[in-house]
Design a protein around this motif. Structure first.
Motif, PDB file in Angstrom:
ATOM      1  N   MET A 131      -8.230   5.564  -1.900  1.00  0.00           N
ATOM      2  CA  MET A 131      -9.371   4.754  -1.485  1.00  0.00           C
ATOM      3  C   MET A 131     -10.680   5.327  -2.025  1.00  0.00           C
ATOM      4  O   MET A 131     -11.578   4.592  -2.453  1.00  0.00           O
ATOM      5  N   TRP A 132     -10.802   6.657  -2.031  1.00  0.00           N
ATOM      6  CA  TRP A 132     -12.014   7.289  -2.549  1.00  0.00           C
ATOM      7  C   TRP A 132     -12.165   7.053  -4.045  1.00  0.00           C
ATOM      8  O   TRP A 132     -13.267   6.792  -4.535  1.00  0.00           O
TER       9      TRP A 132
ATOM     10  N   LEU B  56      -3.588   8.333   0.840  1.00  0.00           N
ATOM     11  CA  LEU B  56      -4.292   7.058   0.968  1.00  0.00           C
ATOM     12  C   LEU B  56      -5.799   7.262   0.887  1.00  0.00           C
ATOM     13  O   LEU B  56      -6.505   6.473   0.246  1.00  0.00           O
TER      14      LEU B  56
ATOM     15  N   PHE C 267     -13.357   3.279  -4.324  1.00  0.00           N
ATOM     16  CA  PHE C 267     -14.650   2.849  -3.769  1.00  0.00           C
ATOM     17  C   PHE C 267     -15.759   3.897  -3.890  1.00  0.00           C
ATOM     18  O   PHE C 267     -16.846   3.688  -3.371  1.00  0.00           O
TER      19      PHE C 267
ATOM     20  N   THR D  29       0.836  -1.211   0.000  1.00  0.00           N
ATOM     21  CA  THR D  29       0.000   0.000   0.000  1.00  0.00           C
ATOM     22  C   THR D  29       0.868   1.257   0.000  1.00  0.00           C
ATOM     23  O   THR D  29       0.594   2.203  -0.747  1.00  0.00           O
TER      24      THR D  29
END
Length: 314
Positions: free
Chosen positions: A307-308, A303, A311, A44
């Motif tokens: 992630m946004w 991060l 998802f 990550t």
């Protein structure tokens, strides 16, 4: 047991914690949980640093390399540990021991040097106080050159030191009271005089462990002095947050390493090397991504954006 070159067994028996079966079961469960966490966390960090344009700086270039090192470091240990802890067969071939010893030594020595370089990079960033000047000095070519020198130095140390210790006579001794093949353990198990080999290991490790650690302390002493000159509270807080992450990682990695490599193997307790190896080989690589994520606002912001983008509702 057939011998190789009359002095080395075909395989080693890694005793681990055979005297504590309940501890072996607990460690198996812990490793089975932490190893995927370490891999996911470090992957990550690498992906976020590469995908976010705001993280295209020398600090995050070195951070991605630290994550890559941690992945290789823990992978050289954990699969073999899981196999030995999860089965009654606790052996590793002589060739497998050589491969593990080289990989473990190369990754460990290179990480020692990389942590020192990262602290010096932070010092330059704070001392220059001008982002454009800093990026001009620490450009991509310089970063790649410095990193290449670190890898080459780590490989030269590891290959030379491990090669010498692999020549120590075993004469049929095929039991190692450890979880993995490590230089101090081979010295302790070898036949004959051990003091000279212990002294050689300590002297060599002074250059690969103690000297980089002194550079780290010198860098952070200078950083602490420079922080007081930063007039902006927000700027000094950001610098302190970034540097504190790295300092925590330094203590987690160097602490167990010093107790293992700068202390003569004959002076250590029976289980101390095993717990030290678990700490700097498993615990530290697992915690590093979380330390940098939880205490670094830039990484958390990047991060969150990644992630946004993955998802968010279509």
């Amino acid at each position: 047991m057939a011998l190789i070159n009359k002095s080395h067994p075909e395989e080693f028996i890694l005793l681990g914690f055979v005297h504590c079966p309940w501890l072996e079961l607990s460690l198996f469960i812990i490793l089975l949980t932490t190893y995927p966490m370490a891999m996911i966390g470090n992957i990550t960090i690498i992906l976020v640093s590469k995908l976010d344009t705001h993280l295209q700086s020398p600090m995050y270039f070195f951070l991605t390399n630290l994550s890559f090192l941690d992945m290789c470091y823990t992978t050289s240990l954990v699969p073999q540990m899981l196999f030995n802890l999860g089965t009654s067969k606790k052996t590793i071939s002589y060739l497998g021991c050589i491969v593990q010893l080289y990989f473990f030594s190369i990754m460990g020595s290179t990480e020692c040097l990389l942590l020192a370089l990262m602290s010096f990079d932070r010092y330059l960033y704070v001392a220059i106080c001008r982002p454009l000047h800093y990026t001009f000095i620490m450009n991509q070519h310089i970063c790649v050159l410095l990193l290449s020198i670190l890898w080459l130095t780590g490989m030269i140390y590891a290959i030379s030191e491990a090669s010498v210790k692999l020549k120590l006579p075993m004469y049929g001794i095929n039991k190692l009271d450890h979880l993995l093949c490590e230089i101090p353990v081979l010295i302790n198990a070898a036949c004959g005089e051990k003091e000279a080999n212990e002294l050689t290991l300590s002297v060599v490790c002074i250059f690969i462990v103690a000297v980089p650690l002194c550079l780290i302390f010198a860098s952070y002493a200078s950083i602490g002095h420079a922080i007081f000159k930063i007039k902006s509270p927000e700027g000094s807080k950001k610098v302190f947050g970034t540097c504190s992450c790295h300092l925590i990682v330094v203590f987690l990695f160097y602490g167990p390493g010093i107790s293992m490599y700068l202390q003569p193997p004959s002076f250590t307790s029976r289980d101390q090397p095993k717990f030290m190896a678990l700490f700097y080989g498993v615990v530290t690589p697992t915690l590093n991504p979380f330390i940098y994520t939880l205490r670094n606002t830039d990484v958390k912001r990047a991060l969150g954006k990644v992630m946004w983008s993955i998802f968010r509702p279509k």
